[in-house]
Enzyme design. Sequence first.
Site, PDB file in Angstrom:
ATOM      1  N   LYS A 174      38.574  28.162  40.290  1.00  0.00           N
ATOM      2  CA  LYS A 174      38.695  29.235  41.283  1.00  0.00           C
ATOM      3  C   LYS A 174      37.328  29.787  41.664  1.00  0.00           C
ATOM      4  CE  LYS A 174      39.764  32.562  43.937  1.00  0.00           C
ATOM      5  NZ  LYS A 174      40.398  33.807  43.550  1.00  0.00           N
ATOM      6  N   LYS A 244      31.517  40.315  43.850  1.00  0.00           N
ATOM      7  CA  LYS A 244      31.958  40.193  42.457  1.00  0.00           C
ATOM      8  C   LYS A 244      32.207  38.736  42.100  1.00  0.00           C
ATOM      9  CE  LYS A 244      36.121  40.250  41.247  1.00  0.00           C
ATOM     10  NZ  LYS A 244      37.170  39.272  40.832  1.00  0.00           N
TER      11      LYS A 244
END
Length: 297
Positions: A174, A244
Site C-alpha cells: 500500500k 503522512k
Amino acid sequence: MSSKPILGFIGVGVMGMGMCRNLAQKSGCTVLAADLNADNLRALAGDGVIASSVQQIAETARIVFLSLPAIQHVEAVCNGPDGLVANARALQTIVDMSTSDVERTRQLAASLGAAGIDLVDAPVARSRAAANNGTLLITVGASESQFAAVKPYLDCMGSDVLHCGPTGAGQVVKILNNMVLLNTVHTLAEAFAMADKSGVSKDLLAHALGLGSAASFALNLTGANYLAKDVFPEKMFSTAYALKDLKLALELSSTVQLDNAITALTAQQLQKSIDAGFADHYYPVMYRVIADTKAAP
C-alpha cells in the site's frame, strides 16, 4: 442463533463509512461500530450498523476492523486503557485497514499475539467512491490461515483482495502504491502548470495525455476533473494525509537502505502546500503552489 460472528468496525469516516456499510449489507453479520463523530454512526443506522463503543466491541465482536488516520491511533485503540486488548472477551482478530508504519505494525502484531489476538494488516487503495461501491483494492499481510479467515469479510469491501505476504507486507504494498501515485500526480501538477504558462489549454492537455503513453489512473483521476479545473475540494484525500503516507515511504526506503530522492521532492512540495494553507484540500492542490513558484522571478 446465527453461527455468524459479530463484527466490529472502528473509524467510520471518509473511507470507513462506505466500508462499514458494505460489510453490514453483504456479510450477513451483526456489525457494531464506534467513531468519535456520532453523526457518522447515525448515518449508518439505516444500514443495520449498531452504534457502540470500543469497549463494547472488544467484549462482543470476534473480528474488529480499524479504519484510522495513522499508526498511533491504531496503537491507542488497541492498547489504551479503554482499548481493545484491555476489554477483550470475544475478540480474536484485529484487521487494520489503515495505512500504517510497517515496523510498528509488526511490533503491534507481536504484542497482540502475546495477548492471544491476531493482527492482520489490510490497508485499502482507490477512492472514496470505491469505498462506497465496495470496489477497493485491499493489500493484506497475514499468514495463510489468517488470510483465509478474514477474506470473506474483506470481499464485502473490495473487488481486489490480495494476499501480499506475512505481517506488514500489506502495508509495504500500500505504501508503495501511494508513493507511485503521489509522485505521478506531482509530475502531472508540474505539467499542467507548464501548459497553462505556455498558453496551452489544461483541458486539452488532459485529453492529449490520456491519448498517449502518459495515460494513467492518476491522470484519469486527477487530470480533467481537478488539475485542469484548478478545483481541489476538502473532505477528499488531503494534503496532510498524502504527506503522512509519503513519510511512511521515506521511512521504508531508509529501512531497506535505498535512496528515494523523487519521493523526497514530492514530500517537500506537499509540505509547501500545507504551509500555504492547503492541508485539508485534495492533495493535487500542490498545482497551485507550483504555479505560483514558477511565476516568481
